[in-house]
Design an enzyme around this catalytic site. Sequence first.
Site, PDB file in Angstrom:
ATOM      1  N   THR A  55       0.791  -1.273  -0.115  1.00 11.03           N
ATOM      2  CA  THR A  55      -0.141   0.270   0.029  1.00 11.03           C
ATOM      3  C   THR A  55       0.930   1.336   0.009  1.00 11.03           C
ATOM      4  OG1 THR A  55      -0.103   0.319   2.423  1.00 11.03           O
ATOM      5  CG2 THR A  55      -1.672  -1.215   1.685  1.00 11.03           C
ATOM      6  N   ASP A  56       0.242   2.317  -0.394  1.00  7.53           N
ATOM      7  CA  ASP A  56       0.875   3.659  -0.011  1.00  7.53           C
ATOM      8  C   ASP A  56       0.776   3.957   1.631  1.00  7.53           C
ATOM      9  OD1 ASP A  56       2.399   6.010  -0.312  1.00  7.53           O
ATOM     10  OD2 ASP A  56       1.384   6.577  -2.084  1.00  7.53           O
ATOM     11  N   TRP A  57       0.958   5.237   1.776  1.00  3.59           N
ATOM     12  CA  TRP A  57       1.026   5.739   3.224  1.00  3.59           C
ATOM     13  C   TRP A  57      -0.449   5.643   4.150  1.00  3.59           C
ATOM     14  CZ3 TRP A  57       5.435   7.219   5.859  1.00  3.59           C
ATOM     15  CH2 TRP A  57       5.142   7.934   7.291  1.00  3.59           C
ATOM     16  N   ASP A 116      -2.900   3.833   3.563  1.00  2.00           N
ATOM     17  CA  ASP A 116      -4.218   3.883   2.680  1.00  2.00           C
ATOM     18  C   ASP A 116      -5.045   2.725   3.032  1.00  2.00           C
ATOM     19  OD1 ASP A 116      -3.710   6.187   1.068  1.00  2.00           O
ATOM     20  OD2 ASP A 116      -2.354   5.134  -0.503  1.00  2.00           O
TER      21      ASP A 116
END
Length: 845
Positions: free
Chosen positions: A379-381, A383
């Site tokens: 995932t991104d930050w 998310d």
Amino acid sequence: MIMFARDFREIPELLYLNQHPYQMKNYLLAAVLLLAGSTYAQKPAIPRDAAIESKIEKTLSKMTLDEKVGQMLELNLDLMGNMTVENAKIDREKVRSVLQQYGTPPQEIDKLVKMTDQQIIDRLGSYPVDIYQGDTHRVWKINETMLDTLLSKYKVGSILNAPGSRAPTLAQWQEWISLIQKKSMKHIGIPDIYGLDHNHGVTYIQNGTLFPQPINLAASFNTELARTGAEITAYESRAGNCPWVYNPVLDLGRDPRWSRIWESFGEDAIVNARMAEAEILGYQGNDPNHLGPYHVATSVKHYFAYGAPFSGKDRTPAYISPAMLREKYFEPFKAAIQAGALTIMVNSASINGVPVHASYEYLTKWLKEDLQWDGMIVTDWADINNLFTRERVAKDKKDAIRIAINAGIDMSMDPYSVEFCILLKQLVQEGKVSMSRIDDAVRRILRVKYRLGLFDRPNTGGKGYEKFGSAEFAEKALRSAEEGEVLLKNEGNILPLAKGKKILLTGPNANQMRCLNGGWSYTWQGSRAEDLAEKYNTIYEALCNKYGQDNVILEQGVTYNENGAYYEENAPQIGRAVEAASQADVIIACIGENSYCETPGNLTDLWLSANQRDLVKELAKTGKPIILILNEGRPRLITDIEPLAKAVVDILLPGNYGADALANLLAGDANFSAKMPYTYPREINSLATYDYKVSEEVGTMAGAYNYDAKVSLLWPFGYGMSYTTFEYSNLRVDKKQFDCNDMLTVSVDVKNTGSRMGKEAVLLYSSDLVASIVPDNKRLRDFTKVELQPGETKTVSFKLPAKSLAFVGADGRWTLEEGEFDLKVGQLSQRVECTQTKVWEEANI
């Protein structure tokens, strides 16, 4: 059937597919097609290595559920240490400004500024923001007790980021990551995989090499520069003991309002794809199963269509036709997967109402199944949290985790909490996430770690990495910068600028390293890091070195407010610049943007600031010739001042050596060869890309309803000038008629008709003259770059698979229709004909 079973027991996923009948059906179908020799069978994106797979199964068989869910969590390093601030005294106006910049609600700002100094430090002290009065010194120290707890109790598999989001030293990285690896092997028996955003060189290691930003590499149209830069970045990352970088960025930069245009390779899918292939080769080497100590795993991001927010604001929804999604936005990621990318990071937002982190179709079907890719999705930050806090497709965090993991997420970047591990374990115990899905995710994570060789050699750096920050690497960065700065206008051949002239250097970008580097440069926003770039030259310093300090007058007229948001400027002093112009022969105005990154870089007005445009207008009244230097991460509107300039150079974000490169180019010691990686708009209501639909440009309509729809632009994609001239001739195609199985060879002669050496980017386009859906105006199909001495001619040849001329039809299927196409290079064109329509059933061709 015995042969069938024996063969497919070698695929670990089939060991547990009996728990997923639908997936088992897909695998069995694929197996039958493969055994039958079907053309629909997809080869694995990365060849399986039997020895690695055996090790994965052996490790996995010994792991507890706690260890498995722990491997699926990535935490921020800040959680494992403490930031102390010496001589700390809070400036509440700075606090208010910072919070406004990051979009904090006014009531929350009012509440926070009333807190005590220590309370504010506790809340904001670890972030890379200046909220203090006078000089302060921040020191971060790792907390071994906390590190032991997180690794021994929660079995965390990955850690990321720089403490306080500011670049530490090489020695600090070696110390911290070595300690993490030591404790990870002690408590888990599995090495950590440490990740950093090294987007244009080693962003987060002091004294390393920073290259031009990706948008400059795109402008160079030179894939070898991309490969070399990535190779050096990999070397320097491993010198700092970091084996994983979150790059390349493959979000098509097709909307100039978006704040991350400069992180991409521009608006075209093929440019992004070819640059991705080159960078992955540089980062990972030529064997994705065995990377070695001088290469890093890539995390290609942000899958996908992240760069197409409908609002133009970062991390907001995209609405894209399914055909365009498959044909253009997916293309670079497909190329990256097929080039061997080991990991992918996911788009934070949604596409057509579906958050990508929640999409089984996009994550599992398109990536893992259709491409037979065995890599890992991260995932991104935070998310997964956004699935319930922002997207509202989940009722709470636990529900969000269920959705994301079942969709195909393998690792959660949940930077400040171990709650992920607790909730995921509960979901498994409740039967809401299957053990087979957990095992699949952990296999993928272990596979990356084995491919990196981390089990055998968890640490790198020290002896064998003596080239870190070397003059050799700096020279590569300088050459890359020279090939990535675009000459857009040169009336009267005012450039090259002869030595001996008096120069007035003006504008807010004239004497600051921050502007040259952009975001992801020592800090997240690229701000408050001037001390880390002191040894490099600003434009002023570079021009003084080239033309002599006595010949360069610095009077900026407009400057940025370094304590405010990126777009804030101090009160202008334009009159002082106008007065100084009387002493000059020529004016070089350095205008554009200050650095920014992600959501803080959102804007509400694409026009360049009024102060900067007024500066140029007032200076034009002096009658002195003006050279505009555009230093910006996206194309800001300058239509009212462009006619006032004799020359325009768009240097984009060229990095630490960008000013030296500019000085070489202005003086003629180097030659311009870059071309625009995106379409530069003329007006806010005419935002277009070069591959617009033919019906977007229409002349007057007969009858009472007359209108004039024109694609209006300032400079087109692929446009760029040189100090020499090139002539194209003898365009030919080896087949005038073809079908879907053919390979076309397209050749053209390119001659340097000028008086100096030059490099020319040669671009091959196609136009579909008639199609069952409205065709694009034209599409880039391939490109290369050649170096030519004066008078020299070279033949450039392209191999063009006929199927690459296909499009995704209204039914979602790849289609190559019979009919005519124009193949174009420069001003030349050749017409060819497809003799038979072909419609593919495969998702990818």
